[in-house]
Scaffold this motif. Structure first.
Motif, PDB file in Angstrom:
ATOM      1  N   LEU A  18       0.830  -1.201   0.000  1.00  0.00           N
ATOM      2  CA  LEU A  18       0.000   0.000   0.000  1.00  0.00           C
ATOM      3  C   LEU A  18       0.866   1.254   0.000  1.00  0.00           C
ATOM      4  O   LEU A  18       0.621   2.196  -0.777  1.00  0.00           O
ATOM      5  N   CYS A  19       1.865   1.284   0.859  1.00  0.00           N
ATOM      6  CA  CYS A  19       2.736   2.459   0.924  1.00  0.00           C
ATOM      7  C   CYS A  19       3.515   2.651  -0.367  1.00  0.00           C
ATOM      8  O   CYS A  19       3.721   3.788  -0.812  1.00  0.00           O
ATOM      9  N   GLU A  20       3.942   1.554  -0.981  1.00  0.00           N
ATOM     10  CA  GLU A  20       4.658   1.664  -2.256  1.00  0.00           C
ATOM     11  C   GLU A  20       3.740   2.201  -3.346  1.00  0.00           C
ATOM     12  O   GLU A  20       4.151   3.030  -4.168  1.00  0.00           O
ATOM     13  N   GLU A  21       2.497   1.751  -3.390  1.00  0.00           N
ATOM     14  CA  GLU A  21       1.554   2.245  -4.400  1.00  0.00           C
ATOM     15  C   GLU A  21       1.270   3.731  -4.206  1.00  0.00           C
ATOM     16  O   GLU A  21       1.140   4.483  -5.180  1.00  0.00           O
ATOM     17  N   LEU A  22       1.154   4.155  -2.952  1.00  0.00           N
ATOM     18  CA  LEU A  22       0.826   5.541  -2.657  1.00  0.00           C
ATOM     19  C   LEU A  22       2.044   6.458  -2.652  1.00  0.00           C
ATOM     20  O   LEU A  22       1.899   7.687  -2.641  1.00  0.00           O
ATOM     21  N   GLY A  23       3.239   5.889  -2.630  1.00  0.00           N
ATOM     22  CA  GLY A  23       4.437   6.702  -2.508  1.00  0.00           C
ATOM     23  C   GLY A  23       4.596   7.310  -1.129  1.00  0.00           C
ATOM     24  O   GLY A  23       5.173   8.396  -0.982  1.00  0.00           O
ATOM     25  N   VAL A  24       4.091   6.615  -0.108  1.00  0.00           N
ATOM     26  CA  VAL A  24       4.192   7.092   1.270  1.00  0.00           C
ATOM     27  C   VAL A  24       5.549   6.694   1.840  1.00  0.00           C
ATOM     28  O   VAL A  24       5.874   5.498   1.872  1.00  0.00           O
ATOM     29  N   PRO A  25       6.352   7.622   2.316  1.00  0.00           N
ATOM     30  CA  PRO A  25       7.632   7.231   2.924  1.00  0.00           C
ATOM     31  C   PRO A  25       7.400   6.383   4.176  1.00  0.00           C
ATOM     32  O   PRO A  25       6.473   6.649   4.956  1.00  0.00           O
ATOM     33  N   TYR A  26       8.229   5.383   4.364  1.00  0.00           N
ATOM     34  CA  TYR A  26       8.103   4.532   5.550  1.00  0.00           C
ATOM     35  C   TYR A  26       9.457   3.942   5.908  1.00  0.00           C
ATOM     36  O   TYR A  26      10.366   3.867   5.071  1.00  0.00           O
ATOM     37  N   ARG A  27       9.555   3.558   7.160  1.00  0.00           N
ATOM     38  CA  ARG A  27      10.715   2.799   7.626  1.00  0.00           C
ATOM     39  C   ARG A  27      10.243   1.378   7.878  1.00  0.00           C
ATOM     40  O   ARG A  27       9.146   1.156   8.394  1.00  0.00           O
ATOM     41  N   LEU A  28      11.039   0.403   7.498  1.00  0.00           N
ATOM     42  CA  LEU A  28      10.651  -0.997   7.614  1.00  0.00           C
ATOM     43  C   LEU A  28      11.468  -1.691   8.690  1.00  0.00           C
ATOM     44  O   LEU A  28      12.702  -1.655   8.663  1.00  0.00           O
ATOM     45  N   GLU A  29      10.769  -2.283   9.642  1.00  0.00           N
ATOM     46  CA  GLU A  29      11.396  -3.145  10.647  1.00  0.00           C
ATOM     47  C   GLU A  29      10.956  -4.575  10.354  1.00  0.00           C
ATOM     48  O   GLU A  29       9.765  -4.882  10.401  1.00  0.00           O
ATOM     49  N   ARG A  30      11.903  -5.436  10.042  1.00  0.00           N
ATOM     50  CA  ARG A  30      11.585  -6.807   9.669  1.00  0.00           C
ATOM     51  C   ARG A  30      11.823  -7.749  10.849  1.00  0.00           C
ATOM     52  O   ARG A  30      12.792  -7.595  11.594  1.00  0.00           O
ATOM     53  N   GLY A  79      -4.941  10.664   0.047  1.00  0.00           N
ATOM     54  CA  GLY A  79      -5.368  11.733  -0.845  1.00  0.00           C
ATOM     55  C   GLY A  79      -6.450  11.299  -1.824  1.00  0.00           C
ATOM     56  O   GLY A  79      -6.491  11.793  -2.959  1.00  0.00           O
ATOM     57  N   GLY A  80      -7.300  10.383  -1.407  1.00  0.00           N
ATOM     58  CA  GLY A  80      -8.383   9.915  -2.273  1.00  0.00           C
ATOM     59  C   GLY A  80      -8.000   8.812  -3.233  1.00  0.00           C
ATOM     60  O   GLY A  80      -8.848   8.318  -3.980  1.00  0.00           O
ATOM     61  N   ARG A  81      -6.746   8.394  -3.214  1.00  0.00           N
ATOM     62  CA  ARG A  81      -6.300   7.344  -4.133  1.00  0.00           C
ATOM     63  C   ARG A  81      -6.611   5.951  -3.576  1.00  0.00           C
ATOM     64  O   ARG A  81      -6.658   5.754  -2.363  1.00  0.00           O
ATOM     65  N   LEU A  82      -6.816   5.005  -4.482  1.00  0.00           N
ATOM     66  CA  LEU A  82      -7.017   3.576  -4.175  1.00  0.00           C
ATOM     67  C   LEU A  82      -8.284   3.292  -3.375  1.00  0.00           C
ATOM     68  O   LEU A  82      -8.468   2.181  -2.891  1.00  0.00           O
TER      69      LEU A  82
END
Length: 213
Positions: A18-30, A79-82
């Protein structure tokens, strides 16, 4: 910044995608699954009383449940996407398939997985009932994807993002032969061709080839 706490091979892949589709910056903890129990490790369970993935943190917020997280990210960052609005012709279909994923499809997969580990006789009535429910769930998705490119209609929405895990990665835990479902197979090829999906899967589970067939 939004942090996604991702358990390998889990529903938290939805949030990365979801974040990749929206271009939302995120930090990933695996986090890796416990090798014996196959459950989340203590560090992830300590984040939230649910003890499961996904979990996100953003400032003081700690939020679990993939459906709630998807709704939060769409509302705060989408922003209204997806997510078609109430005036969109696909609005009702979007709502239906968004909730079908966690209300019908994923529970059918989970119940079949649990019963499959009990070594029940093939004619056990509970086992047969659950297998029938799973088959009906996949048949309904197949029928829909025979009518539309994506679950809500002609465009990718969050309904697809929450559904694809059950059709792909979940089959590592509960195998389903996709041979009887050509529309699902074609759909998964469309999903697998998306740059955002490929980035998400590489980020979350770089050692796993997505189960797109």
């Amino acid at each position: 910044m939004l942090t996604i706490h991702h358990l390998g091979r889990s529903q938290s892949e939805r949030i990365i995608w979801l974040c990749e589709e929206l271009g939302v910056p995120y930090r990933l903890e695996r986090y890796a699954r416990d090798p014996v129990t196959i459950l989340a490790p203590p560090a992830l369970r300590a984040l939230h009383p649910s003890g499961t993935a996904p979990v996100i943190t953003e400032g003081a917020l700690v939020l679990a449940e993939s459906g709630a997280i998807v709704a939060y990210i769409l509302a705060r960052h989408g922003g209204g996407r997806l997510a078609p609005g109430p005036d969109h012709p696909d609005f009702a279909a979007y709502l239906y398939w968004l909730h079908y994923a966690n209300g019908t499809l994923q529970p059918a997969m989970g119940r079949a997985m649990i019963l499959g580990r009990l070594d029940l006789a093939p004619d056990n009535p509970v086992l047969r009932a659950i297998q029938g429910r799973l088959a009906r769930a996949f048949a309904q998705v197949e029928a829909r994807l025979g009518q539309a490119e994506y679950l809500a209609g002609d465009a990718l929405t969050a309904a697809d993002i929450v559904s694809v895990f059950s059709l792909t990665t979940m089959r590592l835990f509960q195998p389903v032969d996709l041979a009887p479902y050509p529309a699902i197979q074609a759909y998964l090829q469309r999903i697998g061709a998306r740059d955002a999906y490929r980035r998400a899967m590489r980020a979350g589970d770089p050692d796993m080839a997505p189960l797109l067939t």
